[in-house]
Scaffold this motif. Structure first.
Motif, PDB file in Angstrom:
ATOM      1  N   ASN A  42       0.823  -1.211   0.000  1.00 11.48           N
ATOM      2  CA  ASN A  42       0.000   0.000   0.000  1.00 11.48           C
ATOM      3  C   ASN A  42       0.852   1.253   0.000  1.00 11.48           C
ATOM      4  OD1 ASN A  42      -2.183  -1.732   0.188  1.00 11.48           O
ATOM      5  ND2 ASN A  42      -2.497  -1.393   2.377  1.00 11.48           N
ATOM      6  N   GLN A  43       2.048   1.175   0.600  1.00  9.86           N
ATOM      7  CA  GLN A  43       2.937   2.332   0.629  1.00  9.86           C
ATOM      8  C   GLN A  43       3.384   2.747  -0.774  1.00  9.86           C
ATOM      9  OE1 GLN A  43       3.984   4.215   3.313  1.00  9.86           O
ATOM     10  NE2 GLN A  43       2.559   3.044   4.557  1.00  9.86           N
ATOM     11  N   GLN A  44       3.272   1.832  -1.719  1.00  7.43           N
ATOM     12  CA  GLN A  44       3.720   2.112  -3.082  1.00  7.43           C
ATOM     13  C   GLN A  44       2.690   2.892  -3.907  1.00  7.43           C
ATOM     14  OE1 GLN A  44       6.775   1.305  -4.698  1.00  7.43           O
ATOM     15  NE2 GLN A  44       7.396   1.022  -2.564  1.00  7.43           N
ATOM     16  N   TYR A  45       1.484   3.064  -3.392  1.00 11.30           N
ATOM     17  CA  TYR A  45       0.457   3.783  -4.158  1.00 11.30           C
ATOM     18  C   TYR A  45       0.910   5.191  -4.516  1.00 11.30           C
ATOM     19  CZ  TYR A  45      -3.094   0.191  -3.374  1.00 11.30           C
ATOM     20  OH  TYR A  45      -3.804  -0.986  -3.380  1.00 11.30           O
ATOM     21  N   ARG A  46       1.481   5.892  -3.539  1.00 10.70           N
ATOM     22  CA  ARG A  46       1.863   7.281  -3.804  1.00 10.70           C
ATOM     23  C   ARG A  46       2.993   7.360  -4.818  1.00 10.70           C
ATOM     24  NH1 ARG A  46       4.697   5.847   0.744  1.00 10.70           N
ATOM     25  NH2 ARG A  46       6.735   6.808   1.085  1.00 10.70           N
ATOM     26  N   PHE A  47       3.887   6.356  -4.813  1.00 12.25           N
ATOM     27  CA  PHE A  47       4.971   6.351  -5.788  1.00 12.25           C
ATOM     28  C   PHE A  47       4.456   6.003  -7.185  1.00 12.25           C
ATOM     29  CE2 PHE A  47       7.693   5.372  -1.964  1.00 12.25           C
ATOM     30  CZ  PHE A  47       8.332   6.599  -1.965  1.00 12.25           C
ATOM     31  N   ALA A  48       3.460   5.106  -7.244  1.00 18.08           N
ATOM     32  CA  ALA A  48       2.884   4.744  -8.541  1.00 18.08           C
ATOM     33  C   ALA A  48       2.272   5.958  -9.226  1.00 18.08           C
ATOM     34  CB  ALA A  48       1.833   3.656  -8.368  1.00 18.08           C
ATOM     35  N   ALA A  49       1.788   6.901  -8.435  1.00 18.48           N
ATOM     36  CA  ALA A  49       1.155   8.092  -9.005  1.00 18.48           C
ATOM     37  C   ALA A  49       2.155   9.005  -9.700  1.00 18.48           C
ATOM     38  CB  ALA A  49       0.431   8.870  -7.911  1.00 18.48           C
ATOM     39  N   ILE A  50       3.443   8.897  -9.374  1.00 19.80           N
ATOM     40  CA  ILE A  50       4.445   9.805  -9.939  1.00 19.80           C
ATOM     41  C   ILE A  50       5.441   9.079 -10.835  1.00 19.80           C
ATOM     42  CG2 ILE A  50       4.236  11.504  -8.093  1.00 19.80           C
ATOM     43  CD1 ILE A  50       6.668  10.283  -6.769  1.00 19.80           C
ATOM     44  N   ASP A  51       5.041   7.911 -11.339  1.00 19.91           N
ATOM     45  CA  ASP A  51       5.926   7.153 -12.233  1.00 19.91           C
ATOM     46  C   ASP A  51       6.111   7.847 -13.574  1.00 19.91           C
ATOM     47  OD1 ASP A  51       6.556   5.138 -10.514  1.00 19.91           O
ATOM     48  OD2 ASP A  51       5.027   3.745 -11.246  1.00 19.91           O
ATOM     49  N   ALA A  52       5.114   8.582 -14.025  1.00 21.14           N
ATOM     50  CA  ALA A  52       5.170   9.205 -15.348  1.00 21.14           C
ATOM     51  C   ALA A  52       4.265  10.426 -15.354  1.00 21.14           C
ATOM     52  CB  ALA A  52       4.732   8.208 -16.425  1.00 21.14           C
ATOM     53  N   GLY A  53       4.326  11.166 -16.475  1.00 26.61           N
ATOM     54  CA  GLY A  53       3.515  12.360 -16.625  1.00 26.61           C
ATOM     55  C   GLY A  53       4.308  13.625 -16.412  1.00 26.61           C
ATOM     56  N   SER A  54       3.704  14.762 -16.716  1.00 23.08           N
ATOM     57  CA  SER A  54       4.358  16.049 -16.513  1.00 23.08           C
ATOM     58  C   SER A  54       4.463  16.329 -15.017  1.00 23.08           C
ATOM     59  CB  SER A  54       3.564  17.164 -17.204  1.00 23.08           C
ATOM     60  OG  SER A  54       2.260  17.251 -16.660  1.00 23.08           O
ATOM     61  N   PRO A  55       5.415  17.177 -14.605  1.00 24.87           N
ATOM     62  CA  PRO A  55       5.621  17.416 -13.163  1.00 24.87           C
ATOM     63  C   PRO A  55       4.361  17.841 -12.419  1.00 24.87           C
ATOM     64  CG  PRO A  55       7.447  18.317 -14.418  1.00 24.87           C
ATOM     65  CD  PRO A  55       6.439  17.861 -15.425  1.00 24.87           C
ATOM     66  N   ALA A  56       3.587  18.763 -12.982  1.00 28.87           N
ATOM     67  CA  ALA A  56       2.380  19.242 -12.296  1.00 28.87           C
ATOM     68  C   ALA A  56       1.353  18.127 -12.145  1.00 28.87           C
ATOM     69  CB  ALA A  56       1.776  20.417 -13.059  1.00 28.87           C
ATOM     70  N   VAL A  57       1.187  17.317 -13.193  1.00 28.73           N
ATOM     71  CA  VAL A  57       0.215  16.223 -13.154  1.00 28.73           C
ATOM     72  C   VAL A  57       0.660  15.162 -12.157  1.00 28.73           C
ATOM     73  CG1 VAL A  57      -0.761  14.317 -14.493  1.00 28.73           C
ATOM     74  CG2 VAL A  57      -0.667  16.595 -15.478  1.00 28.73           C
ATOM     75  N   ARG A  58       1.954  14.852 -12.106  1.00 25.20           N
ATOM     76  CA  ARG A  58       2.453  13.858 -11.161  1.00 25.20           C
ATOM     77  C   ARG A  58       2.173  14.285  -9.728  1.00 25.20           C
ATOM     78  NH1 ARG A  58       7.350  13.688 -14.213  1.00 25.20           N
ATOM     79  NH2 ARG A  58       8.415  14.730 -12.489  1.00 25.20           N
ATOM     80  N   THR A  59       2.462  15.522  -9.412  1.00 32.48           N
ATOM     81  CA  THR A  59       2.277  16.000  -8.039  1.00 32.48           C
ATOM     82  C   THR A  59       0.807  15.961  -7.634  1.00 32.48           C
ATOM     83  OG1 THR A  59       4.208  17.442  -8.271  1.00 32.48           O
ATOM     84  CG2 THR A  59       2.692  17.922  -6.474  1.00 32.48           C
ATOM     85  N   LYS A  60      -0.067  16.421  -8.518  1.00 33.56           N
ATOM     86  CA  LYS A  60      -1.498  16.406  -8.211  1.00 33.56           C
ATOM     87  C   LYS A  60      -2.020  14.970  -8.118  1.00 33.56           C
ATOM     88  CE  LYS A  60      -2.384  20.904 -10.369  1.00 33.56           C
ATOM     89  NZ  LYS A  60      -3.041  21.624 -11.495  1.00 33.56           N
ATOM     90  N   ALA A  61      -1.485  14.073  -8.956  1.00 31.07           N
ATOM     91  CA  ALA A  61      -1.911  12.674  -8.912  1.00 31.07           C
ATOM     92  C   ALA A  61      -1.535  12.046  -7.574  1.00 31.07           C
ATOM     93  CB  ALA A  61      -1.285  11.894 -10.066  1.00 31.07           C
ATOM     94  N   MET A  62      -0.326  12.318  -7.104  1.00 34.61           N
ATOM     95  CA  MET A  62       0.100  11.773  -5.810  1.00 34.61           C
ATOM     96  C   MET A  62      -0.790  12.297  -4.692  1.00 34.61           C
ATOM     97  SD  MET A  62       3.773  11.959  -3.837  1.00 34.61           S
ATOM     98  CE  MET A  62       3.629  13.728  -3.554  1.00 34.61           C
ATOM     99  N   SER A  63      -1.118  13.572  -4.758  1.00 33.99           N
ATOM    100  CA  SER A  63      -1.978  14.170  -3.739  1.00 33.99           C
ATOM    101  C   SER A  63      -3.351  13.510  -3.735  1.00 33.99           C
ATOM    102  CB  SER A  63      -2.108  15.670  -4.006  1.00 33.99           C
ATOM    103  OG  SER A  63      -2.890  16.286  -3.020  1.00 33.99           O
ATOM    104  N   LEU A  64      -3.904  13.232  -4.922  1.00 34.40           N
ATOM    105  CA  LEU A  64      -5.215  12.591  -5.021  1.00 34.40           C
ATOM    106  C   LEU A  64      -5.164  11.179  -4.447  1.00 34.40           C
ATOM    107  CD1 LEU A  64      -8.134  12.721  -6.102  1.00 34.40           C
ATOM    108  CD2 LEU A  64      -7.278  11.803  -8.263  1.00 34.40           C
ATOM    109  N   VAL A  65      -4.102  10.444  -4.764  1.00 32.46           N
ATOM    110  CA  VAL A  65      -3.962   9.080  -4.262  1.00 32.46           C
ATOM    111  C   VAL A  65      -3.880   9.080  -2.740  1.00 32.46           C
ATOM    112  CG1 VAL A  65      -2.446   7.057  -4.204  1.00 32.46           C
ATOM    113  CG2 VAL A  65      -2.923   8.203  -6.373  1.00 32.46           C
ATOM    114  N   MET A  66      -3.121  10.003  -2.187  1.00 30.21           N
ATOM    115  CA  MET A  66      -3.001  10.086  -0.732  1.00 30.21           C
ATOM    116  C   MET A  66      -4.347  10.406  -0.084  1.00 30.21           C
ATOM    117  SD  MET A  66       0.077   9.390   0.282  1.00 30.21           S
ATOM    118  CE  MET A  66       0.192  10.152   1.889  1.00 30.21           C
ATOM    119  N   ALA A  67      -5.200  11.137  -0.803  1.00 33.03           N
ATOM    120  CA  ALA A  67      -6.518  11.469  -0.253  1.00 33.03           C
ATOM    121  C   ALA A  67      -7.355  10.220  -0.017  1.00 33.03           C
ATOM    122  CB  ALA A  67      -7.251  12.420  -1.200  1.00 33.03           C
TER     123      ALA A  67
END
Length: 410
Positions: A124-149
């Protein structure tokens, strides 16, 4: 064409973020069930000597810590989707084994079952890292934030599951909730199977195939930015574990009720994950370092409130500030860590980071029980100050070295 590829990749990253958030909400709710009932069930299963009653909870933490690096390395080989699907299996097996252990009255089988649940928690700890595997920097950061939510919903799903399922297998206490935990694991597995592995950008494809694992960990870990990121993540998580574990005991010791303590922890969990809906946007606007600093400031504020009084309001405000501080500090530090490794190095670096973070959190949790029975609640809050100062010093050192290097290049 490159622009079209970037747009399509960002679209896939956003879709995956929604799947990851849902999987996180369901799978991460299993650990709160184990933490809520582990000590009580241990007490129920033991004979006259109750000194090992909390050992099942310790087993779950150890299981998570020992599995962090293998989980990260496995995903680097077989991909995120298969990794998360396999990662749900220990939770399912652990829930079923817990039911069997309770039916048989076996304490040690129950300890083993929570060790399995902890192993699943490492995935489960890997979910936040999976969100930032690819994509533009802004999209990666927002994706990680959404996953953490998604963790906010797990904080609701877990306790509510305990309330509504505890009598499923009556008169065997707690067995129904662990059966429900196994069912949640099955649901989480199905959600994780919807994930799509995001292919690395074409520019990195050859490097991923030919890099032979990238730089040694010792080289990566010597980077000042890496040291600052990991230290801030450890501080955020360990301080959260230290204060949160002690708070219910301190509240009961100060004459407050178990309901007061339970509601305090509920507000704490909501404060931990609620800000994740906008933390990513704040990082994009203000930068990772400032968000981490804000998180450390909130941890200091939490300690100050905890020291100044022992009323219900003091405890609840302390726990809420603790949750906010953890969110900003931990998510900001995770985003900082992503700057320190290449795509082919992510598995081992993320695994090392989680091993250190969870190991420190487990140590803090164990220390918390001893400290609350010794020096007390005020002393526990005092520990926050030197730890925060050390993290801020590492952050300032990293910033100064980067600024100096930039001037030399100019």
């Amino acid at each position: 064409m490159d622009t079209q590829n970037t747009v399509e990749l960002d679209r896939q990253v956003r879709r995956n973020a929604v799947v990851l958030m849902a999987a996180n909400a369901v799978n991460a709710s299993i650990l709160p069930i184990a933490v809520t009932l582990g000590g009580l069930a241990g007490f129920y299963l033991l004979g006259a000597d109750k000194s090992l009653a909390t050992l099942p909870i310790t087993a779950s933490t150890v299981g998570a810590a020992l599995t962090t690096i293998p989980a990260a390395m496995l995903m680097s080989r077989i991909g995120r989707r298969k990794g998360f699907v396999l990662g749900a299996a220990p939770a399912i097996l652990g829930g079923l084994l817990a039911v069997f252990a309770l039916l048989q009255g076996s304490f040690w089988l129950f300890v083993a079952s929570l060790f399995l649940v902890g192993m699943s928690g490492a995935f489960n700890q890997q979910y936040r890292f999976a969100a930032i595997d690819a994509g533009s920097p802004a999209v990666r950061t927002k994706a990680m934030s959404l996953v953490m939510a998604g963790g906010m919903f797990s904080g609701i799903i877990g306790p509510q599951t305990v309330i509504f399922t505890n009598d499923w297998l009556s008169p065997i206490m707690f067995a129904g909730s662990f059966l429900a935990a196994a069912i949640l694991g099955c649901i989480g597995l199905l959600i994780a199977s919807l994930l799509r592995d995001v292919a690395p950008p074409p520019a990195h494809a050859a490097r991923l195939l030919n890099a032979a694992g990238g730089r040694p960990l010792a080289v990566i870990a010597r980077q000042p930015r890496f040291i600052a990121a990991v230290l801030c993540a450890i501080s955020s998580y360990a301080l959260m574990s230290l204060v949160m574990t002690a708070a219910p005991l301190a509240m009961i010791g100060c004459g407050l009720t178990q309901s007061d303590a339970a509601l305090g922890i509920q507000w704490h969990v909501l404060a931990m994950y609620g800000p994740s809906f906008f933390t990513g946007k704040l990082i994009v606007r203000f930068g990772k370092d400032r968000i981490v600093i804000a998180g450390m400031a909130l941890l200091v504020a939490c300690a100050l409130v905890g020291i100044t009084g022992i009323t219900l309001a003091h405890f609840w405000i302390t726990l809420i500030l603790l949750g906010f501080g953890w969110n900003f500090g931990f998510i900001g530090a995770t985003a900082m860590l992503a700057e320190t490794y290449r795509p082919e190095e992510r598995g081992k670096v993320q695994g090392l980071n989680d091993f250190l973070v969870l190991g420190s959190a487990a140590t803090a949790s164990l220390l918390s029980g001893k400290l609350i029975g010794g020096p007390g609640w005020a002393f526990i809050n005092m520990i926050v100050f030197p730890v925060v100062m050390l993290s801020l010093a590492a952050l300032a050192w990293s910033f100064w070295l980067r600024r100096t290097a930039g001037r030399e290049k100019a």
